[in-house]
Design a protein around this motif. Sequence first.
Motif, PDB file in Angstrom:
ATOM      1  N   THR A 422       0.848  -1.187   0.000  1.00 31.56           N
ATOM      2  CA  THR A 422       0.000   0.000   0.000  1.00 31.56           C
ATOM      3  C   THR A 422       0.884   1.239   0.000  1.00 31.56           C
ATOM      4  O   THR A 422       1.852   1.314   0.760  1.00 31.56           O
ATOM      5  CB  THR A 422      -0.924   0.031   1.231  1.00 31.56           C
ATOM      6  N   ALA A 423       0.534   2.196  -0.855  1.00 30.72           N
ATOM      7  CA  ALA A 423       1.256   3.474  -0.875  1.00 30.72           C
ATOM      8  C   ALA A 423       0.244   4.591  -1.089  1.00 30.72           C
ATOM      9  O   ALA A 423      -0.654   4.469  -1.938  1.00 30.72           O
ATOM     10  CB  ALA A 423       2.310   3.489  -1.985  1.00 30.72           C
ATOM     11  N   GLY A 424       0.372   5.655  -0.304  1.00 30.86           N
ATOM     12  CA  GLY A 424      -0.611   6.721  -0.427  1.00 30.86           C
ATOM     13  C   GLY A 424      -0.118   8.040   0.113  1.00 30.86           C
ATOM     14  O   GLY A 424       1.015   8.183   0.597  1.00 30.86           O
ATOM     15  N   MET A 425      -1.022   8.998   0.029  1.00 29.69           N
ATOM     16  CA  MET A 425      -0.729  10.354   0.495  1.00 29.69           C
ATOM     17  C   MET A 425      -1.986  10.909   1.137  1.00 29.69           C
ATOM     18  O   MET A 425      -3.105  10.698   0.642  1.00 29.69           O
ATOM     19  CB  MET A 425      -0.291  11.223  -0.679  1.00 29.69           C
ATOM     20  N   SER A 426      -1.810  11.595   2.240  1.00 29.09           N
ATOM     21  CA  SER A 426      -2.933  12.233   2.921  1.00 29.09           C
ATOM     22  C   SER A 426      -2.513  13.619   3.365  1.00 29.09           C
ATOM     23  O   SER A 426      -1.331  13.934   3.464  1.00 29.09           O
ATOM     24  CB  SER A 426      -3.388  11.396   4.117  1.00 29.09           C
ATOM     25  N   GLY A 427      -3.511  14.428   3.667  1.00 29.79           N
ATOM     26  CA  GLY A 427      -3.190  15.771   4.117  1.00 29.79           C
ATOM     27  C   GLY A 427      -4.379  16.692   4.039  1.00 29.79           C
ATOM     28  O   GLY A 427      -5.536  16.249   4.017  1.00 29.79           O
ATOM     29  N   SER A 428      -4.098  17.978   3.965  1.00 29.52           N
ATOM     30  CA  SER A 428      -5.135  19.005   3.979  1.00 29.52           C
ATOM     31  C   SER A 428      -5.340  19.577   2.587  1.00 29.52           C
ATOM     32  O   SER A 428      -4.376  19.872   1.870  1.00 29.52           O
ATOM     33  CB  SER A 428      -4.758  20.134   4.943  1.00 29.52           C
ATOM     34  N   ILE A 429      -6.610  19.698   2.234  1.00 29.86           N
ATOM     35  CA  ILE A 429      -6.967  20.389   0.997  1.00 29.86           C
ATOM     36  C   ILE A 429      -7.109  21.882   1.270  1.00 29.86           C
ATOM     37  O   ILE A 429      -6.720  22.730   0.467  1.00 29.86           O
ATOM     38  CB  ILE A 429      -8.282  19.827   0.428  1.00 29.86           C
ATOM     39  N   SER A 430      -7.684  22.173   2.408  1.00 26.10           N
ATOM     40  CA  SER A 430      -7.865  23.558   2.846  1.00 26.10           C
ATOM     41  C   SER A 430      -7.693  23.576   4.353  1.00 26.10           C
ATOM     42  O   SER A 430      -7.232  22.592   4.950  1.00 26.10           O
ATOM     43  CB  SER A 430      -9.256  24.065   2.433  1.00 26.10           C
ATOM     44  N   ASP A 431      -8.104  24.635   4.978  1.00 25.05           N
ATOM     45  CA  ASP A 431      -7.957  24.727   6.417  1.00 25.05           C
ATOM     46  C   ASP A 431      -8.705  23.622   7.149  1.00 25.05           C
ATOM     47  O   ASP A 431      -8.267  23.160   8.201  1.00 25.05           O
ATOM     48  CB  ASP A 431      -8.453  26.094   6.911  1.00 25.05           C
ATOM     49  N   ARG A 432      -9.834  23.168   6.580  1.00 22.16           N
ATOM     50  CA  ARG A 432     -10.681  22.246   7.324  1.00 22.16           C
ATOM     51  C   ARG A 432     -11.032  20.977   6.545  1.00 22.16           C
ATOM     52  O   ARG A 432     -11.692  20.100   7.081  1.00 22.16           O
ATOM     53  CB  ARG A 432     -11.957  22.969   7.756  1.00 22.16           C
ATOM     54  N   TRP A 433     -10.632  20.914   5.307  1.00 27.79           N
ATOM     55  CA  TRP A 433     -10.891  19.699   4.518  1.00 27.79           C
ATOM     56  C   TRP A 433      -9.606  18.889   4.383  1.00 27.79           C
ATOM     57  O   TRP A 433      -8.531  19.452   4.166  1.00 27.79           O
ATOM     58  CB  TRP A 433     -11.428  20.045   3.125  1.00 27.79           C
ATOM     59  N   THR A 434      -9.750  17.576   4.535  1.00 33.96           N
ATOM     60  CA  THR A 434      -8.613  16.672   4.401  1.00 33.96           C
ATOM     61  C   THR A 434      -8.866  15.673   3.281  1.00 33.96           C
ATOM     62  O   THR A 434     -10.006  15.471   2.857  1.00 33.96           O
ATOM     63  CB  THR A 434      -8.366  15.907   5.707  1.00 33.96           C
ATOM     64  N   TYR A 435      -7.810  15.058   2.831  1.00 31.66           N
ATOM     65  CA  TYR A 435      -7.944  14.056   1.768  1.00 31.66           C
ATOM     66  C   TYR A 435      -7.072  12.850   2.100  1.00 31.66           C
ATOM     67  O   TYR A 435      -6.140  12.904   2.910  1.00 31.66           O
ATOM     68  CB  TYR A 435      -7.520  14.635   0.416  1.00 31.66           C
ATOM     69  N   ASP A 436      -7.360  11.745   1.446  1.00 34.62           N
ATOM     70  CA  ASP A 436      -6.541  10.534   1.537  1.00 34.62           C
ATOM     71  C   ASP A 436      -6.652   9.820   0.197  1.00 34.62           C
ATOM     72  O   ASP A 436      -7.765   9.600  -0.306  1.00 34.62           O
ATOM     73  CB  ASP A 436      -7.023   9.630   2.674  1.00 34.62           C
ATOM     74  N   ALA A 437      -5.535   9.453  -0.393  1.00 30.87           N
ATOM     75  CA  ALA A 437      -5.522   8.736  -1.670  1.00 30.87           C
ATOM     76  C   ALA A 437      -4.436   7.672  -1.611  1.00 30.87           C
ATOM     77  O   ALA A 437      -3.337   7.923  -1.103  1.00 30.87           O
ATOM     78  CB  ALA A 437      -5.263   9.702  -2.833  1.00 30.87           C
ATOM     79  N   TYR A 438      -4.759   6.491  -2.092  1.00 30.52           N
ATOM     80  CA  TYR A 438      -3.784   5.406  -2.030  1.00 30.52           C
ATOM     81  C   TYR A 438      -3.993   4.420  -3.172  1.00 30.52           C
ATOM     82  O   TYR A 438      -5.065   4.360  -3.792  1.00 30.52           O
ATOM     83  CB  TYR A 438      -3.860   4.668  -0.685  1.00 30.52           C
ATOM     84  N   VAL A 439      -2.951   3.658  -3.418  1.00 31.35           N
ATOM     85  CA  VAL A 439      -2.977   2.516  -4.338  1.00 31.35           C
ATOM     86  C   VAL A 439      -2.543   1.294  -3.547  1.00 31.35           C
ATOM     87  O   VAL A 439      -1.576   1.356  -2.779  1.00 31.35           O
ATOM     88  CB  VAL A 439      -2.040   2.730  -5.537  1.00 31.35           C
ATOM     89  N   GLN A 440      -3.263   0.210  -3.738  1.00 29.52           N
ATOM     90  CA  GLN A 440      -2.956  -1.012  -2.998  1.00 29.52           C
ATOM     91  C   GLN A 440      -3.002  -2.197  -3.944  1.00 29.52           C
ATOM     92  O   GLN A 440      -3.919  -2.328  -4.756  1.00 29.52           O
ATOM     93  CB  GLN A 440      -3.957  -1.202  -1.858  1.00 29.52           C
ATOM     94  N   HIS A 441      -1.993  -3.058  -3.840  1.00 37.48           N
ATOM     95  CA  HIS A 441      -1.981  -4.274  -4.656  1.00 37.48           C
ATOM     96  C   HIS A 441      -1.600  -5.454  -3.780  1.00 37.48           C
ATOM     97  O   HIS A 441      -0.654  -5.381  -2.981  1.00 37.48           O
ATOM     98  CB  HIS A 441      -0.991  -4.156  -5.813  1.00 37.48           C
ATOM     99  N   GLY A 442      -2.322  -6.536  -3.943  1.00 40.87           N
ATOM    100  CA  GLY A 442      -2.036  -7.747  -3.192  1.00 40.87           C
ATOM    101  C   GLY A 442      -2.009  -8.955  -4.093  1.00 40.87           C
ATOM    102  O   GLY A 442      -2.665  -8.985  -5.151  1.00 40.87           O
ATOM    103  N   ASP A 443      -1.269  -9.966  -3.671  1.00 38.70           N
ATOM    104  CA  ASP A 443      -1.141 -11.197  -4.443  1.00 38.70           C
ATOM    105  C   ASP A 443      -1.093 -12.367  -3.470  1.00 38.70           C
ATOM    106  O   ASP A 443      -0.337 -12.334  -2.489  1.00 38.70           O
ATOM    107  CB  ASP A 443       0.123 -11.151  -5.301  1.00 38.70           C
TER     108      ASP A 443
END
Length: 969
Positions: A422-443
């Motif tokens: 799993t690899a991703g990035m999270s943080g703030s879009i603005s003062d009060r909005w946050t985001y999280d985005a990731y890619v995950q691969h399993g085998d």
Amino acid sequence: MARALFLAALIVLPGVARAQDGTLEEIVVTGSRIARPDFESASPIVSITQEAFERTGSTSVETTLNRMPQLVPTFTSTSNNPANGGQGNLNLRGLGPVSTLVLLDGRRLIPANGTGVVDVNVIPAALVESVEIITGGASAVYGSDAIAGVVNFKLKDDFQGLQFDGGWAVTDQGDGEEYSAGITGGFDFAGGRGRVLGYAGYSNREAITYDERDFSSYSLAYFEPGAGGFGPDGGFLPSGSTFVLEGRPSALIASRPAFDALFERYGFAAGTVPYQTFFGVNQDGSLFTTGNRSPGSVVNFRGERDPLLFNDRIYTYNFAPWNYLQLPLERVSAFAAGSFELDAGHELYARALYADYSADQALAPPPSNQIFVPVSNPYISDDLRFLLDSRTSPAADLRISKRFSELGARVASNQYDVYQLTAGMSGSISDRWTYDAYVQHGDNDQAESQDGNALRSRINELTYAPDGGQSICGEFNIFLIGHISPDCAQFISASGTNRSGYQQTVIEASAAGPGMALPAGELRLAVGVMHKRDEFFYHADPIASVILDDGQPDIVGFNATDDIDGSDHNTDFYLEALVPLLADLRGAERLELVLGYRYSEYDSAGGADAWKAELLYQPVAPLRVRASLQRAVRAPSVFELYSPRLPAGYSSRSEFGGITDPCEAGSAERTGPDAKQVEALCAAQGVPPDLLPDFVDQDFTHLGVAGGNPELEPETGDTLTVGFAWTSPSSHPLWSGMQIAVDWYRIEVEDAIEQLNAPDYIPWCFDPRANPGFEPSNRWCGFFSRDALTGEIVDFTDILYNIDGREVSGADLQFDWNFAAGPGEVGFNALVSWMDTFNVLPPPGLPEDENVGLVGGLIGGSFPEWKANLQARYQWAAMTAGVQWRYVDSMRDANPDLDYPISSYDYFDLFATYVFDAGALDGLTLRAGIENLTDEEPPLLPSQVQANTDPSQYDVLGRRYYFNVSYRF
């Protein structure tokens, strides 16, 4: 009165989490994507702490979880036959592992097979910080598969230093050892902006076989009370497999005069031996009847008789000693996680999970009932030939069933190689909005190596040889014990390896934050999009997929299989909103509404909607009332869609687990009130008119196919929960640490994907409730046909189908109480679950099938009305000691023709922990305990699942001791 003591939960109830500075910390709780300043949820959540996994000798996390009353144990470390490749699966509310979504830190975990089910063996117990279990549909938040609910494993993610963990456990009989060792390390870097955590571990579990416990050492069957056997009423008698070591002539319909004459030669007066069509061959070539379950029906057996275990009602083979009571497991696992804070409030994160493990399954030597011998075979004894010559077709080949002990045990070794990145990035879009985005691969790659198989083509080559195979490999006398030469055993034996793999890729992005200000507070939103792709392959060894000219598999031993290559993908869009309705009012400190919606577009099944509506009401500070209504979906798995349709068969005798043809002259349908309509339906289906009056199945076998169905549609499940949570408002030291919660739930599943089985739909075809007009065009009559010449059932089709539904309801009560006593602190935790209904909703016209209070018949089919855990502990300085009581309510055997009660079970476990917090041993923690203190044995079940009982529900290992150690430095 005993149940009045169950006020509760082997968990800590949701409470308020506070940051170190005393301010409220926002937490994302399982079942929602909206961060909130508390752990509260409108859906019932059970949180299992790390200590629960430390207070056991098991190296598998499923052992601890299956003790939770919300789960119905299914495939576990004691599941040998039926088995699931040594996997550990979770089954919430009894709705099946396919309806239980397993998450790892809120994200999907790579499935273990084509059904999409997760094997929790990949999760080392030493890494688990807590597990959250949410009841009911959570598809609006997480997508498909959350019909019954969610089990979310939360792993350690903030660890400083180095820690060693080790454990050892053994049964009171000195077997079934389990041991594990692991090391965890973590550190910060770049001034605390970066964190790294790593783990590596090894665990091993030794096998225990059936013959190492008295209750399972011999396979038993229930006959009737007072039969002179085993069990509380003496009703259990030895009764194993009808595939015996002797060659067993099957469906040998000799003339009655010849039958009587032969046994008269043996000294039995004509007419005194009940006529039978199944025989065994004694070592001197004489015949004996193998029995019809009536006392004394095994006649003229001349072999060795065990004075305790011989059964004169039916002659069988004891397959028990070969089987595993505890499956062996060896596992190497690793985990790594890291994060790094970027500028402007963004963070990169990554994690990797790896597991390499093996688990074996062992069965008795291979049996077959599809062996044919020509009348010219030189090994046919004179007595057997005498009966063969009396048949209406004396030259017809003879069918034989045989167990080939010369090949040894059947062993399937399952090797798993699993990783998930799993690899991703999270943080703030603005003062009060946050985001999280990731890619995950399993085998998940699996290799199943099978030994102990035989090939029918090779067997037939020998039996049809003019000299019986002598010139090919030596003696091959399948009628007698010990008369197959080693060279012939090698000639017919076969080994192979089946390979399978599951790949899953998930790409997801979400954002959360406030929407607008409302009078009672801020409207909070979470939105997101997810794309998931699943691919599954199963590549059978060439020997496993060969079908002979008779339409049956060549392989004998393990099941025939064929290749599967399938995939599916879906794209989901979801929205969740928390709407504050009232706040800071008299009688309404808080009233909140949570709404969620998810739309999923599947390549295989099309569009599906999931939604939820939750209400959380806090009239006063100590009391929270909650309710939720949710719609969940489960899309059919790759295996369910694309599993190949392979040959299958049933005995034509219901007493041997098969199907008695309703068209047979003596059947319940032909002798019942609808006999004329049944006869007309039989004639319309193709039973020849001249055979119908005395029609009997002649080959004692029904043949057809079983497999998947690409036309399957998604299941849907509606969940309603209502409950409350109360926290003591008292400041008194005795009462301030008390919490209680009660939640009622109801889950209704429609269009459930089930295996459509011939023992069900063939009788439905002739049942006026399911086929009122006795029409040959009825849907159930369309799943099988009849041979034009013999009228016998052929070409049945056992496929997966959206056939029926489920209705499950009940209530959970949780309790937690801690208070000071003397120099230390007393703690009580408990969880009790009451199951009100577990109805199987059948096709229209047929009665509902209530399962509460029943046990046996199938794995994962134990439904006690009451199930509870109660724990009491005392902590004094560095020492903690306690006792746990696990309760399983009394039940009845699942066989509807029996009224066989099973008593309730009480299991007691002792545990103790000592923590060194100073001196040279600072950082050392010692734990020891005894599980199943009173060494309770499981009950014998007439409808036994395996080992004469249900080993997934009841403890089959007996008293166990464990010792665990942790050292952090």
